[in-house]
Structures are given as C-alpha cells and as structure tokens.
Design an enzyme around this catalytic site. Sequence first.
Site, mmCIF file in Angstrom:
data_model
loop_
_atom_site.group_PDB
_atom_site.id
_atom_site.type_symbol
_atom_site.label_atom_id
_atom_site.label_comp_id
_atom_site.label_asym_id
_atom_site.label_seq_id
_atom_site.Cartn_x
_atom_site.Cartn_y
_atom_site.Cartn_z
ATOM 1 N N LYS A 184 7.917 7.759 -6.029
ATOM 2 C CA LYS A 184 9.199 7.292 -4.769
ATOM 3 C C LYS A 184 10.283 7.166 -5.254
ATOM 4 C CE LYS A 184 5.772 4.149 -2.605
ATOM 5 N NZ LYS A 184 6.001 2.115 -1.933
ATOM 6 N N TRP B 108 10.344 -2.604 -8.064
ATOM 7 C CA TRP B 108 11.047 -1.859 -5.974
ATOM 8 C C TRP B 108 9.966 -1.591 -5.531
ATOM 9 C CZ3 TRP B 108 12.326 -1.708 -11.648
ATOM 10 C CH2 TRP B 108 13.768 -1.763 -11.948
ATOM 11 N N ASP B 109 9.356 -1.959 -5.556
ATOM 12 C CA ASP B 109 7.964 -0.516 -5.058
ATOM 13 C C ASP B 109 7.703 0.515 -5.396
ATOM 14 O OD1 ASP B 109 5.432 -0.967 -3.729
ATOM 15 O OD2 ASP B 109 6.627 -1.130 -1.448
ATOM 16 N N PHE B 110 7.733 1.216 -6.315
ATOM 17 C CA PHE B 110 8.014 2.072 -6.868
ATOM 18 C C PHE B 110 6.309 2.319 -7.073
ATOM 19 C CE2 PHE B 110 12.391 2.163 -7.547
ATOM 20 C CZ PHE B 110 12.485 3.119 -5.675
#
Length: 790
Positions: free
Chosen positions: A495, A466-468
Amino acid sequence: MGRAWLATLGAVILLAGLYFIGGGGWLAWLGGSWYFLSAGVILVAAGGLIIRRRMLGVVLIAAVVAYTAIWALVDVGLQFWPLLSRLFAFAIIGAAVAFSVPLFSRTRKTRIAGVAFGAVASVGVVVTAVSAFEPKNIIRDAESVAAAQQVKPQNDEKEPGDWKAWAGDTHGSRFSRVGDITPANVKDLQVAWTAHTGEAVVPGVGDAEDQNTPLQVGDNLYVCTTYSTVISFNIDTGKENWRYAAGKGNSTYQRCRGMAYFDATTAKKVADVPGVAADATLNASVSPQRLIFPTGDGRLMAIDANTGKPVANFGDNGAVDLKAGMGEVKPGYYQQSSTPLVAGNLVIVGGRVIDNFETNEPPGVVRAFDAVTGTLVWAWDPGNPAVTREPLSPEGYTRGTPNVWVAMSYDAELGMVYLPTGNATPDFWAGFRTDADDKYGSSIVAVKVGTGRPAWSFQTVHHDIWDFDVTGQPLIYDIPNDDGSVSKALSVTSKTGMIYLLDRTNGKPLADIEERPVPQGNLAGERYSPTQPYSVGMPNIGNEVLKESDMWGATPFDQLICRIIFKSSRYEGVFTPPGEDWAIQYPGSLGGMNWGGVSVDPTTHLMFINDLRLGLHYNMVPAKDIPPGTGSSEGMGIIVQKGTPFGTWRERFMSPLGVPCQAPPFGTLSAVNLKTHKLVWQVPVGTVQDTGPLNIPTGLKLPLGMPTLGPSLATKSGLLFFAGTQDFYLRAYNSRTGEELWKSRLPVGSQSGPITYRSEKTGKQYVVIFAGGSPHSDKRGDSVVAYALP
C-alpha cells in the site's frame, strides 16, 4: 442588454476575487502561496470597474491573466493537468472580457484588438479541451521498451489454457500461454456470449461488492457471487449448467473474490492428515474434482465440480466451520474474503477480521485442512508458536493477532507457502500490541507447507499505525541471471507504493532496501519505530512526497481549498504518524497497490502493476470525545477503535467537489522489469466518463488516470487485459509498450480479474470478465461477459 451583461460579468469576477481574497489570505497566513490573495485583490478591482463600464477593468483582467500564466509556469512548469486547473478558468474569463471590449470603447482598433484577443483565447480553450482527451503523464524508458519489443510474441497451440486457480496458478502470475488473440487482431475482439448470475448486489444494503475472478476447468466456467452462490456455465455458450447456494452469510462485509479447485486424482501429498493412514489421504472416490470456497458467515464449503452438490465426506456434509477454535466471533467479525489456497492435498485459509471496531477481536490464525476430508492438519498462530494444530487454550487461538485476508502463494518445489499479513486490529493506535504482533504485522511470512512452521519473515512496515497491510498476492518468479544462474524471487507490492524483491528461499533482499529514519509521533501510550524499510532498488509508484504546488482541483477555486487543507495539516511523507492534530496520509490506507496483486510475462520479465492514489486527511480523537453509538470500523468518518484511548476521524484527501487534492494521474498501469529492476512504462488508466465532481458522471472520456482496484491478465502474445477502472470498460494494452489497443464497454464497472482460456471443443480463445459494479458508482449488475475473435 450590454449593461446587464457587464453587470453580470463584473459581479462574477468580483465574487471570484472576494473568494480568492478570503481563501488566499488564509493560505498566506498558513505560510502558503501569496498568489491567490494578490490575484483576488486585482479581480475585485477589475470586477468593480467592469460593472461601472471602465476600460481599466479590462486592463486589470489582462494583467491578472498574464500574472496567473507566469505564476502557473513557475509553480508547476509545463505539466498539462496542473496547468489546466490553474489557467483554464482564467482563459474563459479573459475571453469573455475580451469579447466585451466593444461595450467599453468606441475606438475601432480597440474593439478589433479585444475581439482578436478573445478569439485567440477561445482557440486556446478549444485546443486545450481537445488535447485533454489525449493521455498525459506517460512514462516510457526507450531502451527498456525497445528490448521488450524485440521479444517476439509466442503462442503454444497445444496449450489448453485451463484457469484452475485465482491467479491462474499458485504463483500469483496471472499469465496465460494461450495467444490466439494478439496485438494485431485484438481490435476484432467482440462479445461471444453474456450470462447472468441473477444475484446483483443492491447498493447501500450491507457492505457487499462483486469482486470475483472466475475459474475455468474443461467445459466449465465457475463463478461465485457476493452472496455465496456458485454457478457453472458452459465455456462456449454461457448456458448455466448448475448452481449451488450456500447462504448469504453476514451483512457487514460480503465478498467472494475467488474459489479454489482441487483434483484428488492429480494432487500430490504434501502433509499427513491426523488420524488418517498416509495412503488414504488422497482417497477421494467421492467427488474427486472439487470447488472449495468460503462463505460470508465463516464456513469453508466443498462442492462437486461436476454436479454442484456438497461433498459428503468433506467436513460436515461439505462444510467446515472456520469459527471453530476461534473463541467469541461476533456476527460479521470474521470470514475468509479471498480465495483459499490449494497446496497439494491441503487447502489453506486465513481470514478477514473486521478492522478497527475494538481490541481483542478474533484470531488471525492461518489453518490448513485436508482437501479431501476437511480435517484440520496444521495451524499457524502468530501469537503462540507452541500451537501446531488445535488451540492450546479453551478461549481459542490467540485473539487479535495479525491476519491474512488476501491471497497466498505456494511454491511446490521449495515446499513453501507465502503469507501476506495485515495487523493486529485496531490499526491507528497500537500501544496495546504485543512483541509477536509487531514481529509478524505487515509482513511476508514463509511457512513450510507440510507443517505450517515459519521458515522466515520479512516486514514491510514496522509497528504499522497506518493500515499498510501487505495486500497483494506475492509473485513467485525465477529471474535468470547473466551468469546462467537463477534467482528464486518473491515480489511483494504494498500500500505504500513500494515494491520489495526478496529471495524466497530465505527472505533476503534481491534489490536494495534501506532502513531510514522516519518522523516520530507524540500520542500518549503509543510507541513508534525509529526507522522504516524503504525499497530503493525497485521503482516506487505513486508515493512521491507531496508539496503545496502538487495540489490540484477541477478549478482554481477547489484547488485553493486543497492548498489550505495541505498547509494546515501535518505531512512528513509516507510515514507521517497520526496525531490529535490533522495530518495527511499519502498513499492512504487503500494504497498504493491493493488486493488485486500483479501479473507477469515471463517472456519479457515484465511485471504489471495497477495502483490507486487516494490520500487521507485524518486526526486521532480521544475516546472520551466520541459520542456513544456513533462511528464505524471502516470507511470514512469516525472510526471507533473501542478498547484504545483514541478513535480516529478519517476523510478522503479531496476537494469540496470530490476530486483528489493531488494532481493526476490518480491511478496507473505500470510495467517493471524484474531482471533490470527498471520502470519500463507507466500509463494513466481510466477516464471520468462514469464518475466526476460530486460523484456525478461527466460522460467525458478524459483520460486523467483514475483509481484502480482489481487484478490484470497478461498473455504470451503480448497483451495485458484490465477492467478495474472507474469507467465501465475492459481494456487491452500492448504489454511491451503500454499502448491501449482495444476496449469494450461493460454494462457496469468491474473489480474482477479477467481470465482467458482455449476451448478444446471449438478451438476458440475466450477472454472472460465478471461485471458486477465498482464502489464509486451505485450502478450494479450480474453479467459474465465472454469475448472471442469472430
């Protein structure tokens, strides 16, 4: 005239009804609310009757207004902003029709009743409009606020207040003991001087943004620009002392969030330098006071803090090539975007690796260099534990590993450096990742300062798709316990909107964390973590699980579109896995909490957090379906992810008017008590004055609470300063209560961190902010603004 007016009014109502029937029918077919379809039928009938001057049309409008009011109350209760988006437009329609009753009836009582209803509706509209300018969605825990208020603001008159690190210290505190400016007199704060860098960003030319937090040491205020220029200003007058231009670097991602300051005369040796005698490592007769900063093209520069001249004995005439040992580095694929960390005699850097273009991108290695000579002292290669300094392969350090692109923290007492990591890129399909990638991605990694060897790690997201990334500088904080002991804590924001509180000696939780089952995806070749770590012992901020009734819009019309998008998309909470169908990610990949980190007041144990709440609407696109030459690595639209079977199509989860689809607030300031783990207060921050639907500034100071980006500043006197909003203001809040006490209009927006210091020469306390612009607006500037009491 009357016929023309009724024809126009009826046509507007009829068209609105047709819109509601079309969109509402679609929504009902998707399993959503039937309100829009049924209301649309009534509106069409009413519009047609009004065009024909039939009194029944007025009755139907009264019925649909009453129906809408009942439905809205059932749907969202007494929440102001959700009710406003559902009822405001209908109140205006109802008032317009009511005032038109004399055109339908000759009966005196009917005419009077219609005008009276119109007057009441109009008063309601006006009262609601006025009320909209008062902040809503305020949360205050009365007991916790009262306890914070009992702590008397203090001031250390002897504190000089130098701001020698990006966060004021290496702990990520963003706290100042200088307290001449207080909640009582902050209202008198005024501009003392304004300086200019002369290097304002040109909107639309490269990916460039001004995000600098200045440093202050003695009589010098140091500012770095997006284009790798460093300028020294006099702290009392703003007069420029000198400047050094290191070169513009690349054109794909240009930032200078901050610099590091090193003083060889006071630094403590924490590591030996290879090839240098132990007693010579701090021999810095040349330029003992230095500024160390990264450039856009991947160099680490050291310049004399007094003259701005490159330091001759640091690297190659003041420069270390950070691309050395990195293998192939395509233009723009690697640079250090955040401040380097000075830890004793070392300067430690990670690196920002461009997201999502392809696999096999540059390494995410973290390296420590001698702050005097620029000699490489150690390296931590997440992909190869055998690496201790230079790479062991001719190809360089392990490629494509998780990187550290934001600020790190350093505990000198424990001899530990805390690294917040991102992910092996690309972000949204990760079937290629190795065990080492999955071990260290989206984690906090504690390494020993003298060797760079990991002591422990804690992962905030397993197999992150998720690009967290962990984006905020970790906060080092000692929590006093009731039994007299102290918990050596590390607070980590994310995030995902979660806050993790860890024991920084060993990485164990100090507040409860649960591994919970999460939804599983079905993309070919991908694997999914069955569980994720949920922080349940600390407050969660801006990551509530959305439902259809949470959808919002500036009007019922764009709210309907948001409902349709929501009901036609897959959404299962924070960890909804990406798939080939359209899905919603909330919080989105911007957060939650982002790179600005937090600030803290150790007198009250309050940690201050700003957040943004922008979801994503996205799906995975088979690589074969992406036309050659299209797509990018970041931003919205097609994301390429070359080397994987899928790219992704991403859009902000917004209405057609460019308004976030979930209800306000879209950004807040929050105070969390690190001792009790309670949310003490939360307030919306920012207005739509400099933004609005279709990205057109409204000029209205409606305090919805807008997305935030940038750091805050806490002071011992009980103030919290913040400028990272979407309107152009620096604000001061009462840090005990969250009450806004003061604000000052800036020339443009700011993503920078405010700092404060006391001048030894004049005795004045200054608050300084760099205003270069913010990403939602095309207005840019180059102003350094200093405030002081008169």
